[in-house]
Design an enzyme around this catalytic site. Structure first.
Site, PDB file in Angstrom:
ATOM      1  N   TYR A  95       0.866  -1.191   0.000  1.00 26.91           N
ATOM      2  CA  TYR A  95       0.000   0.000   0.000  1.00 26.91           C
ATOM      3  C   TYR A  95       0.893   1.227   0.000  1.00 26.91           C
ATOM      4  O   TYR A  95       1.905   1.274   0.718  1.00 26.91           O
ATOM      5  CB  TYR A  95      -0.895   0.018   1.242  1.00 26.91           C
ATOM      6  CG  TYR A  95      -1.677   1.319   1.397  1.00 26.91           C
ATOM      7  CD1 TYR A  95      -2.946   1.443   0.848  1.00 26.91           C
ATOM      8  CD2 TYR A  95      -1.136   2.411   2.064  1.00 26.91           C
ATOM      9  CE1 TYR A  95      -3.654   2.623   0.957  1.00 26.91           C
ATOM     10  CE2 TYR A  95      -1.836   3.600   2.176  1.00 26.91           C
ATOM     11  CZ  TYR A  95      -3.094   3.709   1.625  1.00 26.91           C
ATOM     12  OH  TYR A  95      -3.789   4.881   1.736  1.00 26.91           O
ATOM     13  N   GLU A 154      -3.505   7.473  -4.125  1.00 22.49           N
ATOM     14  CA  GLU A 154      -3.547   6.257  -3.313  1.00 22.49           C
ATOM     15  C   GLU A 154      -3.401   5.048  -4.226  1.00 22.49           C
ATOM     16  O   GLU A 154      -4.153   4.908  -5.186  1.00 22.49           O
ATOM     17  CB  GLU A 154      -4.854   6.173  -2.526  1.00 22.49           C
ATOM     18  CG  GLU A 154      -4.921   4.979  -1.592  1.00 22.49           C
ATOM     19  CD  GLU A 154      -6.201   4.954  -0.789  1.00 22.49           C
ATOM     20  OE1 GLU A 154      -6.130   4.763   0.436  1.00 22.49           O
ATOM     21  OE2 GLU A 154      -7.289   5.120  -1.385  1.00 22.49           O
TER      22      GLU A 154
END
Length: 398
Positions: free
Chosen positions: A118, A206
């Site tokens: 991530y 993101e």
């Protein structure tokens, strides 16, 4: 401004950020052709069919499917196109899928174990610096990771003058557990991503998952990207990417009249001048027993035309039981606003919900007299507490 996944990847590619190869299509047969084209370029006969909507959690809603043959690509595309995709980030009605992204498969044989990470870039409001937030536990809701294993969340702040430093890039790769060629690729990846984020004036980039392939490449597999609205004048090419079909129709309509409007789920419409006063007004609505149906800032001028358009937009929300107008007359005189409200009421015609008007500031007393003498179904107040009490009674009566 929100971007689709495929649009965010297009921007990242401008800065040599490696992304999984994908082709946007709007038809099942186009999907098959796109899959074959991807195979010709990559040699991979595995594809992902991904709904393109402004919402996360698409996989959980059935908006992301893996295909192992062209026929499966066609079937998945046919099933996803035209569906109402419901995810944790949409309403119960979901979002209509008009386009799908056909993307290369990322799991294929190689010399190392593939892995998902991530990574996001955003502003740290406490330090007023941009930062990178990353974790070796990709592919999951980052909120769950932060709650269950906070030690797996790492941060790197970016110096606004010096920028991201090489030692920080190496630390990121180390904290992700990378070695060898994958380590080097991550060190090269991070500065490019930072450059893309800053150059596009993004509020957020993101990436989940950020993927290490079995041959040690680093790829953006899924990305969410939002651009600062105030910077769009510098990026007409990005502004042209706006998809108003993905936005709330009332918010789009409000934008045409320079109104700052955000639809909420409550029953009390509010019309206010100034963002701070709007937030305070929503607080007083909740304290009075109601729920705000919207955030609406008509701006400092609060002209008669703007007030009228604001009324029309609020009234399109069938859940609104009462409207609270809360105007502070600093730049604009309250009596002018009051006359604008009266004119707007007359132009719109019969308004089916009670209207409570609280005007404070320059010529507030004169404004109250104008409202009271108008003969319209409008209640006036000067004190915010009085207006709140009126809202309570109106909500209860409704």
């Amino acid at each position: 401004m929100n971007l689709h996944e495929y649009q965010g990847k297009q921007l990242l590619m401008r800065f040599d950020v490696p992304v999984a190869m994908g082709i946007l299509v709007e038809d099942p047969e186009e999907a098959v052709a796109a899959a074959e084209k991807i195979t010709e370029a990559t040699g991979i006969r595995l594809w992902a069919v991904k709904a393109q909507v402004h919402a996360g959690g698409r996989g959980k809603g059935g908006g992301v499917k893996i295909a192992k043959s062209p026929d499966e690509v066609r079937d998945h595309a046919r099933a996803i196109l035209g569906m109402r995709l419901v995810t944790p980030q949409t309403s119960a009605e979901g979002k209509l899928v008009r386009k799908v992204l056909i993307e290369q498969g990322i799991y294929y044989p190689g010399d190392s174990e593939p892995a998902e990470y991530y990574m996001s870039l955003l502003l740290n409001r406490e330090t007023s610096r941009n930062m990178i937030v990353y974790s070796p536990r990709g592919g999951m809701n980052i909120e769950e990771v932060a709650e269950e294993t906070p030690e797996q969340i790492f941060r790197e702040e970016i110096d606004p003058v010096a920028g991201i430093q090489p030692f920080q890039c190496r630390r990121i790769a180390f904290n992700l557990g990378l070695q060898g060629e994958a380590f080097k690729n991550m060190v090269r990846f991070v500065p490019r991503l930072v450059k893309a984020y800053l150059s596009c004036n993004a509020n957020l980039v993101e990436i989940n998952p950020l993927f290490k392939t079995s041959d040690n490449k680093i790829l953006v597999v899924d990305t969410k990207m939002t651009i600062d609205d105030n910077a769009l004048f510098k990026h007409p090419d990005i502004a042209a990417m706006r998809d108003i079909l993905e936005e709330d129709p009332m918010e789009v309509e409000a934008g045409k009249h320079d109104l700052n409007y955000v639809k909420l789920d409550g029953n009390v419409g509010c019309m206010v001048n100034g963002a701070g006063l709007a937030m305070a007004t929503m607080d007083i609505i909740k304290l009075s027993g109601g729920e705000p149906a919207n955030f609406l800032d008509v701006g400092g001028s609060a002209s008669a035309k703007r007030v009228e358009e604001a009324f029309r937009i609020i009234l399109k929300d069938e859940h609104v039981k009462v409207i609270l107008v809360n105007i502070f007359g600093g730049i604009v005189r309250c009596d002018r606003v009051a006359n604008g409200i009266v004119d707007a009421y007359k132009n719109i015609g019969d308004i089916p919900v009670p209207i409570i008007v609280r005007l404070q500031g320059t010529n507030a007393e004169e404004a109250k007299e104008i409202i009271d003498r108008s003969g319209l179904k409008v209640q006036s107040a000067i004190l915010l507490k009085d207006a709140a009490d009126m809202v309570t009674r109106a909500v209860s009566a409704g």
